[in-house]
Design a protein around this motif. Sequence first.
Motif, PDB file in Angstrom:
ATOM      1  N   ILE A 127       0.787  -1.316  -0.071  1.00 43.07           N
ATOM      2  CA  ILE A 127       0.024   0.079  -0.025  1.00 43.07           C
ATOM      3  C   ILE A 127       0.820   1.379  -0.111  1.00 43.07           C
ATOM      4  O   ILE A 127       0.537   2.504  -0.836  1.00 43.07           O
ATOM      5  N   ILE A 128       1.908   1.239   0.852  1.00 38.81           N
ATOM      6  CA  ILE A 128       2.875   2.224   0.909  1.00 38.81           C
ATOM      7  C   ILE A 128       3.486   2.666  -0.158  1.00 38.81           C
ATOM      8  O   ILE A 128       3.699   3.707  -0.850  1.00 38.81           O
ATOM      9  N   GLU A 129       4.177   1.482  -0.968  1.00 41.41           N
ATOM     10  CA  GLU A 129       4.932   1.717  -2.182  1.00 41.41           C
ATOM     11  C   GLU A 129       3.949   2.012  -3.389  1.00 41.41           C
ATOM     12  O   GLU A 129       4.222   3.172  -4.198  1.00 41.41           O
ATOM     13  N   ASP A 130       2.580   1.638  -3.648  1.00 47.65           N
ATOM     14  CA  ASP A 130       1.593   2.233  -4.496  1.00 47.65           C
ATOM     15  C   ASP A 130       1.640   3.506  -4.185  1.00 47.65           C
ATOM     16  O   ASP A 130       1.200   4.569  -5.267  1.00 47.65           O
ATOM     17  N   LYS A 131       1.226   4.136  -2.888  1.00 46.97           N
ATOM     18  CA  LYS A 131       0.868   5.380  -2.630  1.00 46.97           C
ATOM     19  C   LYS A 131       2.158   6.402  -2.916  1.00 46.97           C
ATOM     20  O   LYS A 131       1.892   7.471  -3.382  1.00 46.97           O
ATOM     21  N   ILE A 132       3.492   5.946  -2.676  1.00 48.60           N
ATOM     22  CA  ILE A 132       4.411   6.736  -3.111  1.00 48.60           C
ATOM     23  C   ILE A 132       4.328   7.019  -4.513  1.00 48.60           C
ATOM     24  O   ILE A 132       4.869   7.891  -5.105  1.00 48.60           O
ATOM     25  N   LYS A 133       3.955   5.959  -5.538  1.00 51.17           N
ATOM     26  CA  LYS A 133       4.002   6.202  -7.048  1.00 51.17           C
ATOM     27  C   LYS A 133       2.926   7.114  -7.151  1.00 51.17           C
ATOM     28  O   LYS A 133       3.221   7.819  -8.190  1.00 51.17           O
ATOM     29  N   GLU A 134       1.641   7.124  -6.498  1.00 49.85           N
ATOM     30  CA  GLU A 134       0.630   7.990  -6.933  1.00 49.85           C
ATOM     31  C   GLU A 134       0.284   9.284  -6.352  1.00 49.85           C
ATOM     32  O   GLU A 134      -0.245  10.305  -6.994  1.00 49.85           O
ATOM     33  N   SER A 135       0.929   9.337  -5.194  1.00 49.81           N
ATOM     34  CA  SER A 135       0.699  10.603  -4.390  1.00 49.81           C
ATOM     35  C   SER A 135       1.644  11.923  -4.818  1.00 49.81           C
ATOM     36  O   SER A 135       2.812  11.810  -5.198  1.00 49.81           O
ATOM     37  N   GLU A 136       0.913  12.959  -5.186  1.00 52.22           N
ATOM     38  CA  GLU A 136       1.744  14.218  -5.403  1.00 52.22           C
ATOM     39  C   GLU A 136       2.655  14.550  -4.438  1.00 52.22           C
ATOM     40  O   GLU A 136       3.597  15.311  -4.795  1.00 52.22           O
ATOM     41  N   THR A 137       2.215  14.338  -3.138  1.00 50.31           N
ATOM     42  CA  THR A 137       3.134  14.680  -2.023  1.00 50.31           C
ATOM     43  C   THR A 137       4.456  13.601  -1.890  1.00 50.31           C
ATOM     44  O   THR A 137       5.390  14.259  -1.816  1.00 50.31           O
ATOM     45  N   SER A 139       5.531  11.178  -4.224  1.00 47.06           N
ATOM     46  CA  SER A 139       6.156  10.719  -5.598  1.00 47.06           C
ATOM     47  C   SER A 139       7.543  11.611  -5.901  1.00 47.06           C
ATOM     48  O   SER A 139       8.569  11.118  -6.067  1.00 47.06           O
ATOM     49  N   PRO A 140       7.698  12.853  -5.586  1.00 48.15           N
ATOM     50  CA  PRO A 140       8.902  13.606  -5.778  1.00 48.15           C
ATOM     51  C   PRO A 140       9.894  13.260  -4.859  1.00 48.15           C
ATOM     52  O   PRO A 140      11.188  13.551  -5.213  1.00 48.15           O
ATOM     53  N   TYR A 141       9.612  12.421  -3.798  1.00 48.66           N
ATOM     54  CA  TYR A 141      10.772  12.148  -2.869  1.00 48.66           C
ATOM     55  C   TYR A 141      10.917  10.672  -2.714  1.00 48.66           C
ATOM     56  O   TYR A 141      11.243  10.126  -1.778  1.00 48.66           O
ATOM     57  N   LYS A 142      10.503   9.941  -3.871  1.00 51.17           N
ATOM     58  CA  LYS A 142      10.637   8.365  -4.163  1.00 51.17           C
ATOM     59  C   LYS A 142      11.770   7.904  -3.618  1.00 51.17           C
ATOM     60  O   LYS A 142      11.993   6.769  -3.076  1.00 51.17           O
ATOM     61  N   ASP A 143      12.917   8.820  -4.140  1.00 50.83           N
ATOM     62  CA  ASP A 143      14.539   8.248  -3.904  1.00 50.83           C
ATOM     63  C   ASP A 143      14.720   8.330  -2.341  1.00 50.83           C
ATOM     64  O   ASP A 143      15.877   7.872  -1.978  1.00 50.83           O
ATOM     65  N   GLN A 144      14.021   9.245  -1.747  1.00 49.47           N
ATOM     66  CA  GLN A 144      14.302   9.322  -0.290  1.00 49.47           C
ATOM     67  C   GLN A 144      13.492   8.553   0.774  1.00 49.47           C
ATOM     68  O   GLN A 144      13.530   8.648   1.985  1.00 49.47           O
ATOM     69  N   LEU A 185       2.146   9.768   5.510  1.00 47.52           N
ATOM     70  CA  LEU A 185       2.497   8.479   6.258  1.00 47.52           C
ATOM     71  C   LEU A 185       1.503   8.152   7.305  1.00 47.52           C
ATOM     72  O   LEU A 185       1.177   6.906   7.686  1.00 47.52           O
ATOM     73  N   ALA A 186       1.067   8.878   8.214  1.00 46.96           N
ATOM     74  CA  ALA A 186       0.201   8.876   9.283  1.00 46.96           C
ATOM     75  C   ALA A 186      -0.933   8.084   9.105  1.00 46.96           C
ATOM     76  O   ALA A 186      -1.131   7.193   9.733  1.00 46.96           O
ATOM     77  N   GLY A 187      -1.702   8.321   8.012  1.00 49.12           N
ATOM     78  CA  GLY A 187      -2.779   7.857   7.536  1.00 49.12           C
ATOM     79  C   GLY A 187      -2.559   6.281   7.301  1.00 49.12           C
ATOM     80  O   GLY A 187      -3.558   5.607   7.607  1.00 49.12           O
ATOM     81  N   LEU A 188      -1.400   6.124   6.519  1.00 46.26           N
ATOM     82  CA  LEU A 188      -1.182   4.713   6.146  1.00 46.26           C
ATOM     83  C   LEU A 188      -0.925   3.923   7.572  1.00 46.26           C
ATOM     84  O   LEU A 188      -1.506   2.712   7.342  1.00 46.26           O
ATOM     85  N   ILE A 189      -0.119   4.409   8.241  1.00 48.04           N
ATOM     86  CA  ILE A 189       0.308   3.555   9.475  1.00 48.04           C
ATOM     87  C   ILE A 189      -0.875   3.069  10.225  1.00 48.04           C
ATOM     88  O   ILE A 189      -1.002   2.209  11.077  1.00 48.04           O
ATOM     89  N   ASN A 190      -2.082   4.199  10.191  1.00 44.77           N
ATOM     90  CA  ASN A 190      -3.294   3.913  11.037  1.00 44.77           C
ATOM     91  C   ASN A 190      -3.863   2.728  10.501  1.00 44.77           C
ATOM     92  O   ASN A 190      -4.827   2.120  10.765  1.00 44.77           O
ATOM     93  N   GLN A 191      -3.711   2.024   9.358  1.00 43.99           N
ATOM     94  CA  GLN A 191      -4.277   0.972   8.669  1.00 43.99           C
ATOM     95  C   GLN A 191      -4.164  -0.027   9.199  1.00 43.99           C
ATOM     96  O   GLN A 191      -4.925  -1.129   9.140  1.00 43.99           O
ATOM     97  N   VAL A 192      -3.196  -0.326  10.101  1.00 41.44           N
ATOM     98  CA  VAL A 192      -2.711  -1.581  10.870  1.00 41.44           C
ATOM     99  C   VAL A 192      -2.675  -1.344  12.338  1.00 41.44           C
ATOM    100  O   VAL A 192      -2.371  -0.240  12.871  1.00 41.44           O
ATOM    101  N   PRO A 193      -3.176  -2.367  13.184  1.00 37.55           N
ATOM    102  CA  PRO A 193      -3.029  -2.156  14.615  1.00 37.55           C
ATOM    103  C   PRO A 193      -1.611  -2.174  15.115  1.00 37.55           C
ATOM    104  O   PRO A 193      -1.452  -1.688  16.476  1.00 37.55           O
ATOM    105  N   ASN A 194      -0.442  -2.571  14.580  1.00 36.75           N
ATOM    106  CA  ASN A 194       0.729  -2.549  15.193  1.00 36.75           C
ATOM    107  C   ASN A 194       1.330  -0.989  15.599  1.00 36.75           C
ATOM    108  O   ASN A 194       0.798  -0.159  14.930  1.00 36.75           O
ATOM    109  N   ARG A 195       2.097  -1.133  16.693  1.00 37.31           N
ATOM    110  CA  ARG A 195       2.552   0.103  17.157  1.00 37.31           C
ATOM    111  C   ARG A 195       4.064   0.249  16.353  1.00 37.31           C
ATOM    112  O   ARG A 195       4.545  -0.586  15.556  1.00 37.31           O
ATOM    113  N   ILE A 196       4.545   1.476  16.323  1.00 41.33           N
ATOM    114  CA  ILE A 196       5.894   1.980  15.689  1.00 41.33           C
ATOM    115  C   ILE A 196       6.890   2.340  16.698  1.00 41.33           C
ATOM    116  O   ILE A 196       6.847   2.648  17.905  1.00 41.33           O
TER     117      ILE A 196
END
Length: 293
Positions: A127-137, A139-144, A185-196
């Motif tokens: 999900i995160i990898e797909d979001k990096i490709k699609e998100s305007e926020t 995708s410009p930083y995919k190398d980072q 990233l905050a919204g994506l992390i919320n998709q799972v119950p795991n802590r960080i």
Amino acid sequence: MALKETKQPIIIKRVRKPGGHHGGAWKIAFADFATAMMAFFMLLWILTSSTENQKAAIAEYFNNPSAFMGIAASPSQAQGEGTGSKPMIIDFKGAVDTGPPQPLTPEQIDELAHAQDAARLAVLKKIIEDKIKESETLSPYKDQLLIDIVTEGLRIQIVDQENRPMFDLGSAKLKEYTRAILHELAGLINQVPNRISITGHTDARPLGGILYSNWELSTDRANAARRALSEGGMQPDKVSRVVGLASTVPFDRNDPNNPINRRINIIVLTREADAAIHREAGQLTAVPSVSAH
């Protein structure tokens, strides 16, 4: 007299509905996957806790379900097919009543929990990898943005580049684009119950002071990332640990001053890794009792 022809304009209305990868369709797919995984684990539990006779009875139900309902078999089915009993009512003679299914052992529970963790984190990684490709926020930083699976869980690394740092030089003040990345990233992390776990790293260049060194800087940067994640909507109880490691764990071991060594690591923890952190914290904070003499 000829009838006068009248022509009325035809109006076609087209309604555009948002969807696709910019909509919420992926959430439905993720929910379907989670439901399928739960059904799979229930199947594993049934298979491990059922006896051979119980499995045979289940198989008979799918071969001849009418026998369980007291209905005669269809004409195309010869009498005695299946278990060899009359197709009126299922015959359980010879089956040994072993009582209720045996509970899973702690080892089996751990194996199921580990498999569930692995499947959940693999889905989140996709999900995160797909979001990096699609998100305007993002995708410009995919190398980072570096995403990989490690022993502790799913690791998300936000690394510096020479011409695009995450923070002001020698400071814990976030760049606006870094804050935007963390909000996404905050919204994506919320998709799972795991802590960080959040870890700050610096390069080996000294700051030039004793009272404020790379140790303080890396810790402050990790906390700045935590605050930005919370601002982005991350649930407040998601954080298990925030630490700064200065330059002790460089990304580029051959060049301690490489900008890529300045980074924030966010690890979506497995259940075992999260428990280990709290066990370690409990052992460190435990105060031994002193007996009076």
